[in-house]
Design an enzyme around this catalytic site. Structure first.
Site, PDB file in Angstrom:
ATOM      1  N   CYS A 151      96.243  29.336  50.867  1.00  0.00           N
ATOM      2  CA  CYS A 151      95.897  30.724  51.185  1.00  0.00           C
ATOM      3  C   CYS A 151      96.128  31.621  49.963  1.00  0.00           C
ATOM      4  CB  CYS A 151      96.658  31.189  52.434  1.00  0.00           C
ATOM      5  SG  CYS A 151      96.025  32.736  53.105  1.00  0.00           S
TER       6      CYS A 151
ATOM      7  N   HIS B 119      94.739  27.244  56.272  1.00  0.00           N
ATOM      8  CA  HIS B 119      96.128  26.798  56.420  1.00  0.00           C
ATOM      9  C   HIS B 119      96.150  25.399  57.026  1.00  0.00           C
ATOM     10  CE1 HIS B 119      98.363  30.497  55.487  1.00  0.00           C
ATOM     11  NE2 HIS B 119      97.273  31.115  55.919  1.00  0.00           N
TER      12      HIS B 119
ATOM     13  N   GLU C 119      98.621  23.524  57.484  1.00  0.00           N
ATOM     14  CA  GLU C 119      99.819  23.374  58.316  1.00  0.00           C
ATOM     15  C   GLU C 119      99.660  24.017  59.686  1.00  0.00           C
ATOM     16  OE1 GLU C 119     100.391  27.464  56.596  1.00  0.00           O
ATOM     17  OE2 GLU C 119      99.425  25.606  55.945  1.00  0.00           O
TER      18      GLU C 119
END
Length: 193
Positions: A77, A175, A177
């Site tokens: 990001c 993202h 994650e």
């Protein structure tokens, strides 16, 4: 494997640590140049505003360290955006790893772009086993235009680079994650590089 997450005060660190733990690895948080240089893999996270994040990198000297790293480095990001030449956000000079300037979406679309969007034109071992048009989680108001270093594309108002690669440096606007099993597979692929 020694995995270091660069700790410079820009958020989303816990969710990255948890994702790495789910993959069976442990990561450490560090802003110490020696620890970062000694890592097998480096993750450069980021949530926040470009100029204040770059100020934190400058104050810690990490701005000059990061571009010299030789192991695989993954910017996520804002981390990816700071690896570019510059950003319109706060008129910020970046690290100059990726040869592209980050610009803002126009007022024609809702910003930030927040939620799930597709990635396609996948061109890297980072995406081994990932299908074209998978959905990833994004939240951002600025983007890197499609360029020679793009390894994934997303469309929101325009087609833009949702992932970049140059040499040992990788960046994702999305993202991984927070993108479920597909995102974790991308993180796992990064750890295998």
């Amino acid at each position: 494997m020694k995995i270091v997450i660069i700790n410079y005060g820009a958020g989303n660190i816990q969710s990255i640590m948890f994702a790495i733990e789910r993959l069976g690895f442990k990561a450490i948080l560090s802003n110490k140049p020696d620890e970062i240089k000694a890592a097998d893999k480096v993750i450069f996270p980021g949530v926040g505003e470009a100029s204040s994040a770059m100020k934190m990198l400058l104050e810690s000297g990490l701005d000059s360290l990061i571009p010299t790293l030789k192991q695989p480095v993954l910017g996520i990001c804002l981390g990816m955006q700071l690896m570019c030449n510059a950003s319109e956000e706060g008129d910020t000079k970046g690290l100059g790893i990726f040869n592209v300037d980050v610009i803002k979406f126009t007022p024609k679309v809702k910003v930030p772009q927040m939620g799930w969007n597709q990635i396609y034109n996948l061109k890297s071992p980072l995406f081994d086993g990932i299908a074209e048009n998978e959905y990833m989680y994004l939240v951002h108001s600025f983007y890197a235009p499609d360029c020679a270093e793009s390894i994934a594309t997303t469309n929101y108002e325009v087609e833009y680079a949702s992932a970049l690669q140059k040499d040992n440096f990788y960046g994702t606007q999305f993202h991984p994650e927070k993108s479920g099993d597909v995102g974790e597979k991308i993180l796992e692929n990064f750890l295998k590089l």
